[in-house]
Scaffold this motif. Structure first.
Motif, PDB file in Angstrom:
ATOM      1  N   MET A   1     -18.665  15.450 -30.276  1.00 30.70           N
ATOM      2  CA  MET A   1     -17.405  14.954 -29.539  1.00 30.70           C
ATOM      3  C   MET A   1     -17.016  16.279 -28.873  1.00 30.70           C
ATOM      4  SD  MET A   1     -15.343  12.233 -32.062  1.00 30.70           S
ATOM      5  CE  MET A   1     -15.248  13.598 -33.270  1.00 30.70           C
ATOM      6  N   ASN A   2     -16.378  16.113 -27.700  1.00 28.58           N
ATOM      7  CA  ASN A   2     -15.760  17.159 -27.012  1.00 28.58           C
ATOM      8  C   ASN A   2     -14.884  18.146 -27.485  1.00 28.58           C
ATOM      9  OD1 ASN A   2     -17.539  16.217 -25.006  1.00 28.58           O
ATOM     10  ND2 ASN A   2     -15.714  15.048 -23.899  1.00 28.58           N
ATOM     11  N   ALA A   3     -14.627  19.343 -27.616  1.00 26.35           N
ATOM     12  CA  ALA A   3     -13.837  20.063 -28.487  1.00 26.35           C
ATOM     13  C   ALA A   3     -12.662  20.515 -27.363  1.00 26.35           C
ATOM     14  CB  ALA A   3     -14.528  21.341 -28.803  1.00 26.35           C
ATOM     15  N   HIS A   4     -12.705  20.170 -26.329  1.00 25.00           N
ATOM     16  CA  HIS A   4     -11.806  20.411 -25.369  1.00 25.00           C
ATOM     17  C   HIS A   4     -11.479  19.335 -24.416  1.00 25.00           C
ATOM     18  CE1 HIS A   4     -11.673  24.700 -26.632  1.00 25.00           C
ATOM     19  NE2 HIS A   4     -13.024  24.882 -26.640  1.00 25.00           N
ATOM     20  N   PRO A   5     -10.113  19.105 -24.046  1.00 29.71           N
ATOM     21  CA  PRO A   5      -9.976  18.003 -23.282  1.00 29.71           C
ATOM     22  C   PRO A   5     -10.459  18.350 -21.791  1.00 29.71           C
ATOM     23  CG  PRO A   5      -7.902  19.431 -23.502  1.00 29.71           C
ATOM     24  CD  PRO A   5      -8.887  20.048 -24.391  1.00 29.71           C
ATOM     25  N   VAL A   6     -10.598  17.372 -20.970  1.00 33.12           N
ATOM     26  CA  VAL A   6     -10.835  17.431 -19.541  1.00 33.12           C
ATOM     27  C   VAL A   6      -9.502  17.008 -18.769  1.00 33.12           C
ATOM     28  CG1 VAL A   6     -12.465  16.312 -17.787  1.00 33.12           C
ATOM     29  CG2 VAL A   6     -13.226  16.189 -20.060  1.00 33.12           C
ATOM     30  N   TYR A 137      -6.188   4.254 -25.791  1.00 33.06           N
ATOM     31  CA  TYR A 137      -7.543   4.212 -25.668  1.00 33.06           C
ATOM     32  C   TYR A 137      -7.822   4.966 -24.259  1.00 33.06           C
ATOM     33  CZ  TYR A 137     -12.698   3.720 -24.406  1.00 33.06           C
ATOM     34  OH  TYR A 137     -13.900   3.620 -23.972  1.00 33.06           O
ATOM     35  N   GLY A 138      -7.234   4.583 -23.253  1.00 30.01           N
ATOM     36  CA  GLY A 138      -7.619   4.925 -21.946  1.00 30.01           C
ATOM     37  C   GLY A 138      -7.131   6.320 -21.742  1.00 30.01           C
ATOM     38  N   LEU A 139      -5.985   6.667 -22.363  1.00 33.70           N
ATOM     39  CA  LEU A 139      -5.490   7.984 -22.414  1.00 33.70           C
ATOM     40  C   LEU A 139      -6.495   9.264 -22.939  1.00 33.70           C
ATOM     41  CD1 LEU A 139      -3.336  10.386 -21.912  1.00 33.70           C
ATOM     42  CD2 LEU A 139      -2.109   9.439 -23.786  1.00 33.70           C
ATOM     43  N   ILE A 140      -6.878   8.952 -24.387  1.00 31.59           N
ATOM     44  CA  ILE A 140      -7.610   9.750 -25.123  1.00 31.59           C
ATOM     45  C   ILE A 140      -8.985   9.799 -24.424  1.00 31.59           C
ATOM     46  CG2 ILE A 140      -8.313  10.263 -27.187  1.00 31.59           C
ATOM     47  CD1 ILE A 140      -5.277  10.553 -26.961  1.00 31.59           C
ATOM     48  N   SER A 141      -9.697   8.682 -23.980  1.00 30.64           N
ATOM     49  CA  SER A 141     -10.884   8.797 -23.582  1.00 30.64           C
ATOM     50  C   SER A 141     -10.910   9.595 -22.234  1.00 30.64           C
ATOM     51  CB  SER A 141     -11.353   7.406 -23.169  1.00 30.64           C
ATOM     52  OG  SER A 141     -10.734   6.807 -22.197  1.00 30.64           O
ATOM     53  N   ARG A 142     -10.050   9.493 -21.329  1.00 31.25           N
ATOM     54  CA  ARG A 142      -9.903  10.395 -20.149  1.00 31.25           C
ATOM     55  C   ARG A 142     -10.067  11.862 -20.668  1.00 31.25           C
ATOM     56  NH1 ARG A 142      -9.090   8.565 -15.095  1.00 31.25           N
ATOM     57  NH2 ARG A 142      -8.831   6.189 -14.968  1.00 31.25           N
ATOM     58  N   LEU A 143      -9.297  12.282 -21.691  1.00 34.27           N
ATOM     59  CA  LEU A 143      -9.153  13.768 -22.233  1.00 34.27           C
ATOM     60  C   LEU A 143     -10.487  14.034 -22.948  1.00 34.27           C
ATOM     61  CD1 LEU A 143      -5.358  13.710 -23.044  1.00 34.27           C
ATOM     62  CD2 LEU A 143      -6.533  14.567 -20.940  1.00 34.27           C
ATOM     63  N   TRP A 144     -10.821  13.243 -23.914  1.00 35.98           N
ATOM     64  CA  TRP A 144     -11.867  13.765 -24.677  1.00 35.98           C
ATOM     65  C   TRP A 144     -13.228  13.078 -24.758  1.00 35.98           C
ATOM     66  CZ3 TRP A 144      -6.888  14.161 -26.125  1.00 35.98           C
ATOM     67  CH2 TRP A 144      -6.286  15.780 -26.265  1.00 35.98           C
ATOM     68  N   GLY A 145     -13.075  11.719 -24.105  1.00 37.97           N
ATOM     69  CA  GLY A 145     -14.335  10.714 -24.126  1.00 37.97           C
ATOM     70  C   GLY A 145     -13.941   9.861 -24.863  1.00 37.97           C
ATOM     71  N   VAL A 362      -7.074  14.908 -35.754  1.00 41.69           N
ATOM     72  CA  VAL A 362      -7.942  14.735 -37.117  1.00 41.69           C
ATOM     73  C   VAL A 362      -9.398  14.339 -36.594  1.00 41.69           C
ATOM     74  CG1 VAL A 362      -8.396  12.876 -39.033  1.00 41.69           C
ATOM     75  CG2 VAL A 362      -6.156  13.619 -38.317  1.00 41.69           C
ATOM     76  N   ALA A 363      -9.412  13.456 -35.379  1.00 46.63           N
ATOM     77  CA  ALA A 363     -10.784  13.345 -34.895  1.00 46.63           C
ATOM     78  C   ALA A 363     -11.398  14.587 -34.356  1.00 46.63           C
ATOM     79  CB  ALA A 363     -10.503  12.384 -33.594  1.00 46.63           C
ATOM     80  N   LEU A 364     -10.807  15.176 -33.815  1.00 50.60           N
ATOM     81  CA  LEU A 364     -11.342  16.644 -33.322  1.00 50.60           C
ATOM     82  C   LEU A 364     -11.667  17.639 -34.310  1.00 50.60           C
ATOM     83  CD1 LEU A 364      -9.045  17.414 -30.012  1.00 50.60           C
ATOM     84  CD2 LEU A 364     -11.508  16.495 -30.205  1.00 50.60           C
ATOM     85  N   LEU A 365     -10.919  17.681 -35.315  1.00 49.31           N
ATOM     86  CA  LEU A 365     -11.155  18.800 -36.465  1.00 49.31           C
ATOM     87  C   LEU A 365     -12.161  18.350 -37.594  1.00 49.31           C
ATOM     88  CD1 LEU A 365      -7.322  19.642 -36.889  1.00 49.31           C
ATOM     89  CD2 LEU A 365      -9.016  21.112 -35.870  1.00 49.31           C
TER      90      LEU A 365
END
Length: 396
Positions: A1-6, A137-145, A362-365
């Motif tokens: 998973m992406n570690a940093h936001p887009v 879902y739309g907000l987080i998917s745009r930032l991290w997938g 939590v998802a990222l860490l």
């Protein structure tokens, strides 16, 4: 998973990152599973949970959705039915402490459909919950997938107090306006973000915290320096974000001659729950000295709050500044207004639903697999809390 936001991307990449219909349906399917667990809790409660015998309990309907009408639902329905009442006694529990956004929508939906007010309350909550999940879902998917977005949705959906997203409470509409405001903010629609923040502050008083990331966005747009232009635009955004709170204060001033009636009347809840920070400290350490408290539903509220603080700090560098500012502002506001001014950590887990960036943390860490494993104990707590709530044993 992406570690940093887009945060910046070309048009082609932006189209690639745009949330797909399939992903949105997957998010709704996850939320639907969590609602099935909630319903299982209701069914479980009928046989295995003894109904409370406390005075003043009620059932408006014989339908199964009566289990979603408990405790504070009565205040919201009372406001939707006949408006506000306040006799000036701050030590008597009165409906003036509940903000008008949710009961207004309940009354409007009951008039448009038309249906009864109790059914309208359930309908509005669940409709807003569905909208909030799609926007989240739309907000987080745009930032991290997509993967991070779906894990975030799962953690929010299975969080123990997510049952209030379906109950006749204001949690669902508050989450909807929060995700809408942040979605518009990250799309550069500052005016629409400010309007959504204003709607949030008409629903929950803590909604004013969105003024912080809005002011930061204005600072970026005005050259990253303090100037009269920055102060003007930031002030306009902040006032718009707090407009719901301000308007309700004017209403209380005109109707009850006390612009802070909604704040003063909360003394009745403080009297019922303990003394601010002292109650919070007792609540947090109580289970260590008295293991019997571990079986009380609200015991883990303080520990969840501490966990959210740790996650916020640990994931700080992985989040956009605006999202960090929102998370920090709402946690500080909860400490000031709940931990030290209200009955400790009681009901804190309901308020933490709005701190959904910590779920993303939590998802990222933890990674996708471990984060999904965390959903299992959360789902178990959701089932237990739903059963207790249905039988008047737990108020959140």
């Amino acid at each position: 998973m992406n570690a940093h936001p887009v945060t910046e991307c070309s048009a082609a990449t932006d189209r690639q990152l745009a949330p797909s219909f399939r992903g949105a349906w997957m998010a709704l399917a996850i939320f639907g599973v969590s609602r099935l667990i909630m319903l299982m809790g209701f069914v479980f409660s009928v046989t295995y949970v003894k109904p409370s015998t406390a005075p003043g309990l009620w059932n408006i309907s014989t339908a199964w959705w009566r289990y979603l009408l408990r405790f504070d639902s009565a205040y919201y329905l009372d406001i939707a039915r006949q408006g506000y009442a306040y006799n000036g006694n701050p030590l008597q529990m009165q409906n003036i402490v509940f903000f008008p956004g949710y009961p207004l929508m309940v009354r409007l939906a009951a008039w448009v459909l038309p249906v009864s007010l109790p059914f309208s309350a359930i309908f509005v909550s669940n409709l807003c919950a569905v909208g909030a999940i799609v926007l989240l879902y739309g907000l987080i998917s745009r930032l991290w997938g997509r993967d991070v977005a779906l894990v975030t949705v799962a953690l929010v959906s299975f969080f123990p107090t997510s049952l209030f997203l379906s109950a006749a409470y204001s949690e669902a509409i508050a989450l909807l306006f929060t995700t809408a405001a942040l979605t518009f903010l990250f799309r550069g629609r500052l005016a629409l973000a400010s309007v959504c923040a204003g709607c949030l502050s008409a629903t929950r008083p803590i909604g004013f915290v969105l003024a912080v990331p809005l002011a930061y966005e204005v600072w970026l747009r005005t050259g990253r320096r303090f100037s009269w232009r920055f102060l003007g635009y930031a002030g306009a955004a902040a006032v718009t974000a707090a407009s719901g709170l301000i308007a309700f204060g004017f209403y209380c001033w005109i109707r009850f001659h006390d612009p802070l009636a909604f704040l003063h009347a909360q003394a009745a809840w403080r009297e019922a729950g303990g003394t601010g920070g002292l109650a919070a400290w007792r609540h947090l350490k109580g289970g260590l000295r008295d293991p019997g408290l571990l079986y009380q539903p609200n015991f883990n509220d303080g520990w969840f709050f501490l966990a959210f603080l740790v996650i916020t700090i640990a994931a700080w560098r992985r989040f956009p500044a605006a999202l960090n500012l929102y998370t920090a502002a709402i946690l500080v506001a909860l400490i000031v207004t709940r931990v030290f001014a209200e009955p400790g950590f009681i009901s804190m887990n309901r308020y933490l639903l709005l701190v959904f960036p910590c779920m993303t943390g939590v998802a990222l860490l933890a990674g996708r697999r471990l984060a999904l494993l965390i959903c299992a104990p959360l789902a178990a707590l959701l089932l237990i809390y739903s059963a207790l709530f249905a039988q008047w044993q737990w108020a959140g």
